[in-house]
Scaffold this motif. Sequence first.
Motif, PDB file in Angstrom:
ATOM      1  N   ILE A  38     113.585  69.177  41.862  1.00 13.52           N
ATOM      2  CA  ILE A  38     114.683  68.939  42.808  1.00 13.52           C
ATOM      3  C   ILE A  38     114.776  70.428  43.485  1.00 13.52           C
ATOM      4  O   ILE A  38     114.818  70.267  44.903  1.00 13.52           O
ATOM      5  CB  ILE A  38     116.053  68.881  41.765  1.00 13.52           C
ATOM      6  N   ASN A  39     114.201  71.464  42.980  1.00 12.22           N
ATOM      7  CA  ASN A  39     114.335  72.891  43.716  1.00 12.22           C
ATOM      8  C   ASN A  39     113.257  72.717  44.835  1.00 12.22           C
ATOM      9  O   ASN A  39     113.435  73.154  45.783  1.00 12.22           O
ATOM     10  CB  ASN A  39     113.910  73.747  42.688  1.00 12.22           C
ATOM     11  N   THR A  40     112.162  71.941  44.690  1.00 11.58           N
ATOM     12  CA  THR A  40     111.307  71.801  45.587  1.00 11.58           C
ATOM     13  C   THR A  40     111.688  71.306  46.948  1.00 11.58           C
ATOM     14  O   THR A  40     111.423  71.707  47.958  1.00 11.58           O
ATOM     15  CB  THR A  40     109.889  71.294  44.960  1.00 11.58           C
ATOM     16  N   LYS A  41     112.431  70.093  46.701  1.00 11.78           N
ATOM     17  CA  LYS A  41     113.012  69.208  47.615  1.00 11.78           C
ATOM     18  C   LYS A  41     113.957  70.258  48.464  1.00 11.78           C
ATOM     19  O   LYS A  41     114.260  69.881  49.576  1.00 11.78           O
ATOM     20  CB  LYS A  41     113.793  67.898  47.002  1.00 11.78           C
ATOM     21  N   LEU A  42     114.727  70.835  47.585  1.00 13.76           N
ATOM     22  CA  LEU A  42     115.748  71.784  48.219  1.00 13.76           C
ATOM     23  C   LEU A  42     115.295  72.746  49.252  1.00 13.76           C
ATOM     24  O   LEU A  42     115.674  72.710  50.233  1.00 13.76           O
ATOM     25  CB  LEU A  42     116.836  72.532  47.058  1.00 13.76           C
ATOM     26  N   ALA A  43     114.037  73.249  48.799  1.00 15.88           N
ATOM     27  CA  ALA A  43     113.391  74.177  49.609  1.00 15.88           C
ATOM     28  C   ALA A  43     113.010  73.736  50.941  1.00 15.88           C
ATOM     29  O   ALA A  43     113.097  74.215  52.005  1.00 15.88           O
ATOM     30  CB  ALA A  43     112.199  74.774  48.776  1.00 15.88           C
ATOM     31  N   SER A  44     112.489  72.410  50.936  1.00 17.67           N
ATOM     32  CA  SER A  44     112.087  71.492  51.818  1.00 17.67           C
ATOM     33  C   SER A  44     113.269  71.187  52.858  1.00 17.67           C
ATOM     34  O   SER A  44     112.988  71.399  54.144  1.00 17.67           O
ATOM     35  CB  SER A  44     111.288  70.169  51.623  1.00 17.67           C
ATOM     36  N   LEU A  45     114.428  71.051  52.247  1.00 14.16           N
ATOM     37  CA  LEU A  45     115.647  70.683  53.244  1.00 14.16           C
ATOM     38  C   LEU A  45     115.941  71.764  53.801  1.00 14.16           C
ATOM     39  O   LEU A  45     116.214  71.785  55.107  1.00 14.16           O
ATOM     40  CB  LEU A  45     116.664  70.035  52.300  1.00 14.16           C
ATOM     41  N   LYS A  46     115.970  73.030  53.041  1.00 12.91           N
ATOM     42  CA  LYS A  46     116.439  74.182  53.734  1.00 12.91           C
ATOM     43  C   LYS A  46     115.350  74.531  55.074  1.00 12.91           C
ATOM     44  O   LYS A  46     115.916  75.056  56.113  1.00 12.91           O
ATOM     45  CB  LYS A  46     116.377  75.522  52.898  1.00 12.91           C
ATOM     46  N   THR A  47     114.223  74.492  54.898  1.00  9.83           N
ATOM     47  CA  THR A  47     113.246  74.755  55.822  1.00  9.83           C
ATOM     48  C   THR A  47     113.373  73.729  57.128  1.00  9.83           C
ATOM     49  O   THR A  47     113.291  74.196  58.030  1.00  9.83           O
ATOM     50  CB  THR A  47     111.955  74.341  55.467  1.00  9.83           C
ATOM     51  N   ALA A  48     113.799  72.325  56.787  1.00 13.54           N
ATOM     52  CA  ALA A  48     113.950  71.560  57.823  1.00 13.54           C
ATOM     53  C   ALA A  48     115.229  71.794  58.511  1.00 13.54           C
ATOM     54  O   ALA A  48     115.435  71.694  59.882  1.00 13.54           O
ATOM     55  CB  ALA A  48     113.821  70.209  57.380  1.00 13.54           C
ATOM     56  N   ALA A  49     116.263  72.227  57.760  1.00 10.37           N
ATOM     57  CA  ALA A  49     117.584  72.494  58.493  1.00 10.37           C
ATOM     58  C   ALA A  49     117.494  73.736  59.145  1.00 10.37           C
ATOM     59  O   ALA A  49     117.967  73.947  60.295  1.00 10.37           O
ATOM     60  CB  ALA A  49     118.437  72.960  57.404  1.00 10.37           C
ATOM     61  N   ASP A  50     116.812  74.740  58.689  1.00 10.57           N
ATOM     62  CA  ASP A  50     116.691  76.128  59.376  1.00 10.57           C
ATOM     63  C   ASP A  50     115.890  75.584  60.799  1.00 10.57           C
ATOM     64  O   ASP A  50     116.027  76.566  61.683  1.00 10.57           O
ATOM     65  CB  ASP A  50     115.854  77.070  58.543  1.00 10.57           C
ATOM     66  N   ASP A  51     114.764  74.920  60.650  1.00  8.36           N
ATOM     67  CA  ASP A  51     113.980  74.673  61.747  1.00  8.36           C
ATOM     68  C   ASP A  51     115.008  73.935  62.905  1.00  8.36           C
ATOM     69  O   ASP A  51     114.876  74.427  64.091  1.00  8.36           O
ATOM     70  CB  ASP A  51     112.974  73.486  61.548  1.00  8.36           C
ATOM     71  N   MET A  52     115.917  73.061  62.571  1.00  7.08           N
ATOM     72  CA  MET A  52     117.086  72.601  63.505  1.00  7.08           C
ATOM     73  C   MET A  52     117.974  73.600  64.136  1.00  7.08           C
ATOM     74  O   MET A  52     118.681  73.493  65.025  1.00  7.08           O
ATOM     75  CB  MET A  52     117.971  71.420  62.866  1.00  7.08           C
ATOM     76  N   THR A 259     117.259  61.405  46.395  1.00  7.31           N
ATOM     77  CA  THR A 259     116.496  60.479  45.752  1.00  7.31           C
ATOM     78  C   THR A 259     115.870  61.108  44.668  1.00  7.31           C
ATOM     79  O   THR A 259     115.672  60.656  43.587  1.00  7.31           O
ATOM     80  CB  THR A 259     115.214  60.161  46.754  1.00  7.31           C
ATOM     81  N   GLU A 260     115.317  62.423  44.635  1.00 10.57           N
ATOM     82  CA  GLU A 260     114.871  63.318  43.538  1.00 10.57           C
ATOM     83  C   GLU A 260     116.055  63.469  42.480  1.00 10.57           C
ATOM     84  O   GLU A 260     115.717  63.259  41.134  1.00 10.57           O
ATOM     85  CB  GLU A 260     114.232  64.668  43.877  1.00 10.57           C
ATOM     86  N   ILE A 261     117.078  63.675  42.880  1.00 10.89           N
ATOM     87  CA  ILE A 261     118.296  63.834  42.012  1.00 10.89           C
ATOM     88  C   ILE A 261     118.403  62.412  41.340  1.00 10.89           C
ATOM     89  O   ILE A 261     118.851  62.744  40.138  1.00 10.89           O
ATOM     90  CB  ILE A 261     119.736  64.505  42.773  1.00 10.89           C
ATOM     91  N   SER A 262     118.559  61.403  42.104  1.00 12.09           N
ATOM     92  CA  SER A 262     118.754  60.229  41.522  1.00 12.09           C
ATOM     93  C   SER A 262     117.785  59.778  40.456  1.00 12.09           C
ATOM     94  O   SER A 262     117.960  59.380  39.267  1.00 12.09           O
ATOM     95  CB  SER A 262     118.812  59.204  42.400  1.00 12.09           C
ATOM     96  N   THR A 263     116.378  60.180  40.852  1.00 11.83           N
ATOM     97  CA  THR A 263     115.324  59.533  40.045  1.00 11.83           C
ATOM     98  C   THR A 263     115.379  60.625  38.584  1.00 11.83           C
ATOM     99  O   THR A 263     115.361  60.053  37.561  1.00 11.83           O
ATOM    100  CB  THR A 263     114.130  60.050  40.517  1.00 11.83           C
ATOM    101  N   GLN A 264     115.873  61.779  38.731  1.00 11.06           N
ATOM    102  CA  GLN A 264     115.934  62.701  37.474  1.00 11.06           C
ATOM    103  C   GLN A 264     117.242  62.519  36.574  1.00 11.06           C
ATOM    104  O   GLN A 264     117.321  63.142  35.657  1.00 11.06           O
ATOM    105  CB  GLN A 264     115.769  64.190  37.990  1.00 11.06           C
ATOM    106  N   THR A 265     118.327  61.866  37.199  1.00 13.79           N
ATOM    107  CA  THR A 265     119.424  61.677  36.325  1.00 13.79           C
ATOM    108  C   THR A 265     119.721  60.317  36.041  1.00 13.79           C
ATOM    109  O   THR A 265     120.634  59.921  35.472  1.00 13.79           O
ATOM    110  CB  THR A 265     120.657  62.293  37.342  1.00 13.79           C
ATOM    111  N   THR A 266     118.658  59.415  36.445  1.00 13.50           N
ATOM    112  CA  THR A 266     119.099  58.023  35.777  1.00 13.50           C
ATOM    113  C   THR A 266     119.211  57.701  34.391  1.00 13.50           C
ATOM    114  O   THR A 266     118.315  58.289  33.643  1.00 13.50           O
ATOM    115  CB  THR A 266     117.964  56.942  36.414  1.00 13.50           C
TER     116      THR A 266
END
Length: 447
Positions: A38-52, A259-266
């Motif tokens: 999940i942390n890896t996905k959050l890091a990617s989200l931050k990178t994409a958000a910072d890009d915008m 999606t990652e959170i949903s997968t890991q908490t199912t």
Amino acid sequence: MSTSSLIAQLMQVERVPQTQLQSKVTTQQKVQTAFQAINTKLASLKTAADDMLKETSWQLGKATSSSSSVTATTTPGTVPGSVTFNVTGVAKAQVSTAKYASATDPALAGGVTKVGISIGGAAAADVNVTTNTPQGVADAINAAGLTVRASVLTTDQGTVLQLSSTKTGTDYGFAVTGLAGGAPDDITLADDAVIEVGNLAAGGYTVTSSSNAFNGVLTGTTVNVTKLENNVTVTVDADNEAVADKMKAFVDAANSVLTEISTQTTSTVGSKTKQPLAGNSTARQISQTVLGQIGTGQDGYGSFAQFGVQLDRYGKLTFDRAKFLTAYAADPAKVMDAVMAEDPAVQPTTDSNGYTVPKSKLTPVMGLAERLSIAANNGKTVITDAIKGSESLVTDLNKRIDAWDLRLEKREAALRRQFSNLEVSLGKLNQQSTWLAGQISSLPTPE
């Protein structure tokens, strides 16, 4: 009686508490792996958000050229525009040659042990030559690490020492001294690329480049030329499609977190198999925070659905590309503000050590990218703390497991002593039984 088998069975029972501890360690390791995913996905989200959040991400251009010999590429920050020019010069790298009768002829002038090489008019660099042959000179020059490279060729005209600049332009033209026969012949002169815009006599101008690439003729655009040519037009238009691609990547990054959170908490009802974070409130809170930033819209703008970003009934983000392009073309500044806006009342702070602490407060004034950047950063902090807590628990469990190793070792040794004594006692009883049986069998038989 097999005492070894009996001891093994007893020890299996004794190990149950340790086995349970080991099972807890395995569970915690799975929890850590899930949190890290999940942390890896959050890091990617931050990178994409910072890009915008970068203005240059919204300043994307698409370049076209009227000539196949001239190409243009753009970078973020491109400003639309057009320029027509003549290519009056192309960049060239200098090539010089010195000829010798054979490969073993002395390559240096009499009494000389060094070759002097000056580049771009700078002071000459002395290159020591240990072997006075064309190849020896070439090896010495190549070992000097200059922007001049040397090679020895066998040609119809004899042995040729060829010297070539590794870079184009007059700044990298060179002169060589110390060779037999004097200065080498320049078969290709160093030259710069030049483009001419307009009539020089009527306010026109030229632009010179040591390479065939021109930066700055149009902001954020690199123009590459390959040959002399007149009346070439390069045009750069705003590339809204590329901006839409960045928005889609941003939305996709947010969906990857969900999606990652949903997968890991199912946790499937009736199934004995549960994911590592099933029922974990930390992971679910992060998911709710991300979703909450979409549904609330922005004060003064309204729903983000106006530029194509909204939630579907499955709890995921959708991106309507056509809607985004329409909204952005109609009012780019308004859409950019809805994505990029910061809350001036929420500023980074400085801790007691002087380090800047990023702002972490989410407000309705903020744009979508600003909110998700903060949400991702906060989520990473929370999960990092959770991982550290899990690692601390695993460390404690492993210490308890190690303590059980010593306890079980002592318990097994005690059982072996106990059963060894039992075997001795049984052996004595067996001997007594045999002796009594012998005594009884020796008694006279009654008549």
